[in-house]
Design an enzyme around this catalytic site. Structure first.
Site, PDB file in Angstrom:
ATOM      1  N   GLU A 196     -11.346   1.611   5.939  1.00 35.22           N
ATOM      2  CA  GLU A 196     -11.055   2.200   4.622  1.00 35.22           C
ATOM      3  C   GLU A 196     -12.098   1.876   3.552  1.00 35.22           C
ATOM      4  O   GLU A 196     -11.781   1.392   2.465  1.00 35.22           O
ATOM      5  CB  GLU A 196      -9.669   1.753   4.164  1.00 35.22           C
ATOM      6  CG  GLU A 196      -8.582   2.145   5.147  1.00 35.22           C
ATOM      7  CD  GLU A 196      -7.182   1.678   4.735  1.00 35.22           C
ATOM      8  OE1 GLU A 196      -6.947   1.463   3.544  1.00 35.22           O
ATOM      9  OE2 GLU A 196      -6.347   1.502   5.641  1.00 35.22           O
ATOM     10  N   GLU A 301      -3.231   4.842  13.808  1.00 35.95           N
ATOM     11  CA  GLU A 301      -2.067   4.251  13.113  1.00 35.95           C
ATOM     12  C   GLU A 301      -0.978   5.329  12.929  1.00 35.95           C
ATOM     13  O   GLU A 301      -0.393   5.504  11.894  1.00 35.95           O
ATOM     14  CB  GLU A 301      -2.494   3.670  11.761  1.00 35.95           C
ATOM     15  CG  GLU A 301      -3.625   2.674  11.873  1.00 35.95           C
ATOM     16  CD  GLU A 301      -3.975   1.988  10.575  1.00 35.95           C
ATOM     17  OE1 GLU A 301      -3.187   2.088   9.614  1.00 35.95           O
ATOM     18  OE2 GLU A 301      -5.033   1.338  10.498  1.00 35.95           O
TER      19      GLU A 301
HETATM   20  O1  G3I Z   1       1.991 -13.629   6.944  1.00 34.73           O
HETATM   21  C1  G3I Z   1       2.337 -13.754   5.562  1.00 34.73           C
HETATM   22  C2  G3I Z   1       3.476 -14.737   5.402  1.00 34.73           C
HETATM   23  O2  G3I Z   1       3.044 -16.019   5.829  1.00 34.73           O
HETATM   24  C3  G3I Z   1       3.888 -14.773   3.947  1.00 34.73           C
HETATM   25  O3  G3I Z   1       5.027 -15.598   3.790  1.00 34.73           O
HETATM   26  C4  G3I Z   1       4.234 -13.362   3.474  1.00 34.73           C
HETATM   27  C5  G3I Z   1       4.559 -13.396   1.997  1.00 34.73           C
HETATM   28  O4  G3I Z   1       4.463 -12.090   1.488  1.00 34.73           O
HETATM   29  O5  G3I Z   1       3.087 -12.480   3.656  1.00 34.73           O
HETATM   30  C6  G3I Z   1       2.763 -12.405   5.037  1.00 34.73           C
HETATM   31  O6  G3I Z   1       1.646 -11.544   5.169  1.00 34.73           O
HETATM   32  C7  G3I Z   1       1.997 -10.167   5.088  1.00 34.73           C
HETATM   33  C8  G3I Z   1       1.361  -9.460   6.295  1.00 34.73           C
HETATM   34  O7  G3I Z   1       1.597  -8.036   6.233  1.00 34.73           O
HETATM   35  C9  G3I Z   1       1.945  -9.993   7.614  1.00 34.73           C
HETATM   36  O8  G3I Z   1       3.286  -9.601   7.670  1.00 34.73           O
HETATM   37  C10 G3I Z   1       1.371  -9.579   3.814  1.00 34.73           C
HETATM   38  O9  G3I Z   1       2.030 -10.136   2.713  1.00 34.73           O
HETATM   39  C11 G3I Z   1       1.531  -8.054   3.819  1.00 34.73           C
HETATM   40  O10 G3I Z   1       0.801  -7.517   2.727  1.00 34.73           O
HETATM   41  C12 G3I Z   1       0.922  -7.487   5.096  1.00 34.73           C
HETATM   42  O11 G3I Z   1       1.150  -6.078   5.062  1.00 34.73           O
HETATM   43  C13 G3I Z   1       0.371  -5.352   6.011  1.00 34.73           C
HETATM   44  C14 G3I Z   1      -0.635  -4.471   5.250  1.00 34.73           C
HETATM   45  O12 G3I Z   1      -1.373  -3.652   6.174  1.00 34.73           O
HETATM   46  C15 G3I Z   1      -1.627  -5.316   4.473  1.00 34.73           C
HETATM   47  O13 G3I Z   1      -2.399  -6.071   5.370  1.00 34.73           O
HETATM   48  C16 G3I Z   1       1.312  -4.431   6.788  1.00 34.73           C
HETATM   49  O14 G3I Z   1       2.171  -5.236   7.593  1.00 34.73           O
HETATM   50  C17 G3I Z   1       0.499  -3.507   7.690  1.00 34.73           C
HETATM   51  O15 G3I Z   1       1.365  -2.574   8.348  1.00 34.73           O
HETATM   52  C18 G3I Z   1      -0.505  -2.727   6.853  1.00 34.73           C
HETATM   53  O16 G3I Z   1      -1.269  -1.958   7.762  1.00 34.73           O
HETATM   54  C19 G3I Z   1      -2.284  -1.139   7.149  1.00 34.73           C
HETATM   55  C20 G3I Z   1      -3.514  -1.166   8.045  1.00 34.73           C
HETATM   56  O17 G3I Z   1      -3.960  -2.491   8.209  1.00 34.73           O
HETATM   57  C21 G3I Z   1      -4.605  -0.279   7.473  1.00 34.73           C
HETATM   58  N1  G3I Z   1      -4.095   1.086   7.284  1.00 34.73           N
HETATM   59  C22 G3I Z   1      -2.915   1.148   6.415  1.00 34.73           C
HETATM   60  C23 G3I Z   1      -1.797   0.312   7.035  1.00 34.73           C
HETATM   61  C24 G3I Z   1      -0.519   0.436   6.222  1.00 34.73           C
HETATM   62  O18 G3I Z   1      -0.715  -0.074   4.955  1.00 34.73           O
END
Ligand code: G3I
Length: 394
Positions: A196, A301
């Site tokens: 992205e 995705e």
């Molecule tokens: O692992 C931590 C945890 O330790 C903590 O307590 C918690 C508190 O909020 O956060 C956890 O991390 C989260 C992570 O997912 C793992 O679950 C992040 O906050 C959260 O922002 C993260 O969201 C992911 C997001 O990307 C940002 O990385 C989503 O699950 C994931 O589905 C989403 O995937 C993205 C692709 O990478 C790129 N394309 C878009 C897609 C959807 O947004």
């Protein structure tokens, strides 16, 4: 003698008529099937909701083939993948569904910069290693997502607060990429190297990497990745380029420039977080454009949101489920028909079931969408059936 001749003549005329009839009917069948083959994938727009009776009743559908006789592994000759979350691998239904159908694992977050490299001098590979181990145990391949994401919101604080100019961030970029690829060498066969990077207007997004290294970070990332492991496939991954326009033009130009500079970009990931009203021919036009440059094409995705114009806690009724199934079938058919076989890298869904979809985690009120192939009890939906039917050429 005369009567025999006239009988012979009559028989010959009948034979000729029969032959003509057979010939024309075959011609019609061939024409209609050609039209069918050449017609673009069906575009089931949200207006043309496919009603239950048009699809024929359950028996008729069931009679055509038994879903239980097929899995993605038996129907497709390229991997169908799912993005997983390490903690869910211990959940029996999640595990069972993955093992039955999927042959590639990606991960929603376990291979990202922040997950692997939470502090400057600290790498944490345990969760990603567990996914690699699970894949190995179950004869699956792993796709790494993602080495460099141009989105400050997903970066660890230490990186955003790091002092230093281009040389220092060049060092950080190289050391992250090469440390990670060295760790997964021989275990992860492909990576989203850059994710992205380009906005809808075709410009580079403002991110720490762009601020510190300019557009060069794109080329450096692929160069460092290839140096670290020349055997893996390197992808550029994004969303929305399936609509073409400035974004797609910039991405294609960057990949062309990389090629001119001897920097390999092997493939393009079209995330395809999409919706029911998408026009499939738009997607296939841009899949074809990317494929025309020899790129591997990964729908990376895949999910189809159905929540548009629905109240917050709507349920997925059968009609909507069928519409979603038809849309997924049309998209998968479009991929199969548009991308040359040797460039069909595969299709990865962003999660396994509606129960674990990020659509229902990233929003305050859960259960508000049904974007995936399996329902909340991991039962195959019409979406799954449509996916299989596309693979069976139905
Ligand atoms: O692992 C931590 C945890 O330790 C903590 O307590 C918690 C508190 O909020 O956060 C956890 O991390 C989260 C992570 O997912 C793992 O679950 C992040 O906050 C959260 O922002 C993260 O969201 C992911 C997001 O990307 C940002 O990385 C989503 O699950 C994931 O589905 C989403 O995937 C993205 C692709 O990478 C790129 N394309 C878009 C897609 C959807 O947004």
């Amino acid at each position: 003698m005369r009567s025999t001749n006239s009988k012979l003549r009559k028989t010959n005329i009948k034979l000729a008529a029969l032959t003509f009839l057979l010939f024309t009917s075959n011609l019609m069948a061939c024409k209609s099937s050609m039209e069918e083959d050449l017609a673009p994938a069906d575009d089931v727009s949200s207006e043309a909701v496919v009603s239950a009776n048009e699809l024929g009743d359950e028996q008729a559908l069931a009679g055509s083939f038994h879903l239980k006789d097929y899995t993605f592994k038996t129907v497709f000759d390229f991997p169908i993948g799912a993005a997983v979350v390490k903690e869910r691998l211990e959940e029996p239904l999640y595990d069972k569904t993955l093992r039955k159908d999927f042959s590639r694992l990606s991960s929603e977050s376990n291979f990202k910069f922040k997950s692997l490299h939470p502090e400057e001098d600290k790498y944490t590979f345990e969760k990603a290693d567990a996914i690699v181990e699970y894949a190995k145990r179950n004869n699956m391949v792993v796709h790494g997502h993602t080495l460099v994401w141009s989105h400050d919101g997903t970066q660890p604080k230490w990186l955003l607060n790091h002092k230093g100019g281009a040389a220092e961030f060049d060092r950080l970029l190289k050391s992250h990429i090469q440390t990670v690829l060295k760790h997964f060498k021989g275990k992860v066969s492909s990576w989203d190297v850059v994710n992205e990077a380009i906005a809808d207007n075709g410009e580079f997004k403002n991110s720490i990497w762009y601020r510190k290294l300019g557009r060069e970070y794109f080329f450096k990332a692929f160069k460092y990745a290839h140096e670290a492991d020349p055997n893996i496939k390197l992808f550029y991954n994004d969303y929305g380029q399936e609509f073409g326009g400035k974004k797609m033009r910039t991405i294609m130009a960057l990949i062309e420039e990389a090629k001119q500079r001897g920097i390999p970009v092997h493939g393009m990931g079209f995330q395809l977080h999409t919706v029911l009203r998408i026009t499939v021919s738009k997607i296939t036009t841009n899949l074809a454009l990317a494929a025309s440059k020899g790129l591997l094409i990964h729908i990376s995705e895949f999910d189809v949101s159905v929540k548009k114009n629905k109240p917050k806690t709507f349920i997925l009724d059968d009609l909507l489920a069928r519409e979603q199934g038809e849309k997924i079938k049309a998209i998968v058919k479009g991929y199969l028909q548009t991308v040359p076989k040797k460039q069909q890298f595969g299709i990865t869904t962003w999660g396994v079931s509606d129960n674990d979809s990020y659509f229902n985690k990233a929003y305050p009120n859960r259960d508000h969408d049904y974007p995936l192939l399996f329902d909340k009890k991991y039962k195959a939906k019409r979406a799954y059936r449509g996916f299989i039917e596309a693979g069976l050429g139905r």
